[in-house]
Design an enzyme around this catalytic site. Structure first.
Site: not given
Length: 422
Positions: A320, A341
């Site tokens: 990403e 996260k």
């Protein structure tokens, strides 16, 4: 005229912070909610940690019958729905029921109850042929994923389109995208949308353990989730839910509703490459980002913050990062990026919606959440990942992305109503 979609209500149940207020306080403090698994004995597993929710269904106002009937994930969804409805201030009984819909996401649906029932039917796995005499009267509710959005629909009296979106870890973003499409095309005026997952069960934990996707850093659960850090070695499994009240903009304005943000662009792509592998160039995620930006009618330089998938696996973080550079160009180096996260773990299908809640609150409060536990950045991840400490800054436009097993890549753009380019 294009019908625009806005968020007017938010409900969250996440590790370390039940309710949107507590959730946001956890994120902005940079605290983590990861710990040794307490739901069962995790000793046989390589990875023995998770991000659990301290969720008491009775305390949350669910009746004994609701608790008996609904799987834990459905309970999360219903409780979050009630919060989102209350937060929105919308009187649902005053909206034609056929103009109200539900779009719910989940990766593993009623995995908690299915596993518990199997253990009963098979006498703890000792019997190869299960005994139907011990079958729960609610087994159909656990077997059919469509029961979860139906529970949400019953909660709000929705008689419009009701759907379950289940495409792995992008389910939470894609369920919102589906809801936005229904409002934009004129099928509904109001959608209750989001996602819920409660995957901390022996079978699910063992499955991720077998492919070594989760971190074995059992001696230090608090610092185990380390997105973009050079020492990361897998993600931390989690549970949670986030549900939203979405409205057509003029519908919300007519009643003077508070608007958290507008969802102005959504897109998803598939890499058609590998069930779990990712190409290093990030091309498919970059394409999803490009389409989402085009639909939002904004330039890449308008992005103020990127909420990354940031699972804490090397291939995802690098994938990403490449996608951000490919889609945003030089602006990627000037844009803060972070992964929540690192604090609340990876709740599979639910996390995309939980991250959208974080994005909406970032716009609301003008704060970018940090990436916790980021002390030694991976040299191949060379963007501004907002390490350790939240950052106060005006946030008008946010890009949130998700990546899931099967090759799913999704992107969503949220904007402050009345902000730049609105």
């Amino acid at each position: 005229m294009t019908r625009r979609v806005v968020i007017t209500g938010v409900g969250v149940r996440a590790p370390g912070g039940l309710g949107a207020k507590n959730f946001w306080e956890l994120l902005t403090s940079g605290r983590t909610a990861t710990r040794r698994i307490s739901f069962f004995d995790p000793t046989p597993n390589r990875s023995q940690i998770a991000a659990e929710c301290d969720f008491d269904p009775e305390h949350e106002g669910l009746s004994p019958r609701e608790i008996r009937r609904m799987d834990r994930a459905a309970q999360f969804a219903v409780v979050c729905t009630r919060d989102a409805v209350a937060d929105s201030g919308l009187e649902f009984e005053q909206v034609p029921p056929e103009r109200i819909g539900v779009s719910l996401g989940s990766a593993v649906a009623a995995a908690t109850s299915l596993e518990q029932e199997y253990l009963v039917l098979s006498d703890g796995g000792r019997e190869w042929q299960v005994d139907p005499a011990y079958l729960s009267a609610h087994m159909f509710d656990y077997l059919s994923p469509g029961v979860m959005p139906a529970e949400v629909a019953w909660t709000v009296g929705a008689e419009g389109p009701v759907a379950m979106v289940s495409d792995g870890c992008t389910s939470g973003l894609d369920s919102l995208s589906h809801a936005c499409s229904l409002i934009a095309e004129g099928t509904t005026d109001v959608m209750v949308a989001g996602a819920a997952d409660t995957p901390i069960t022996p079978i699910v934990v063992s499955c991720f353990d077998a492919i070594k996707a989760t971190t074995p850093r059992n001696d230090d659960p608090e610092h185990a989730s380390r997105p973009f850090d050079n020492s990361r070695n897998g993600f931390v499994l989690a549970e949670g839910a986030a549900l939203f009240v979405l409205e057509e903009l003029e519908h919300a304005r007519a009643r003077g509703a508070h608007v958290y943000a507008e969802i102005s662009g959504c897109a998803t792509r598939l890499n058609a490459y590998h069930m779990t592998g990712l190409k290093t160039d990030g091309r498919e995620m970059a394409e999803a980002i490009r389409v989402a930006l085009d639909l939002a009618r904004i330039d890449p330089t308008d992005i103020d913050y990127i909420n990354a998938h940031g699972s804490g696996t090397k291939q995802n973080d690098r994938h990403e990062t490449a996608a951000f550079k490919r889609s945003l160009g030089e602006h990627a180096y000037r844009t803060p990026v972070s992964s929540i996260k690192s604090m609340v773990g990876h709740s599979l299908g639910a996390i995309g919606s939980i991250e959208v809640a974080a994005c909406a609150l970032a716009i609301e409060h003008g704060v970018v959440p940090p990436t916790a536990n980021l002390h030694e950045p991976d040299p191949e991840c060379d963007l501004d990942y907002v390490p350790l400490t939240a950052r106060e800054q005006r946030v008008d436009t946010v890009l949130s992305v998700g990546s899931g097993f099967g090759g799913f890549q999704s992107a969503m753009v949220l904007r402050r109503l009345g902000g730049a380019n609105s």
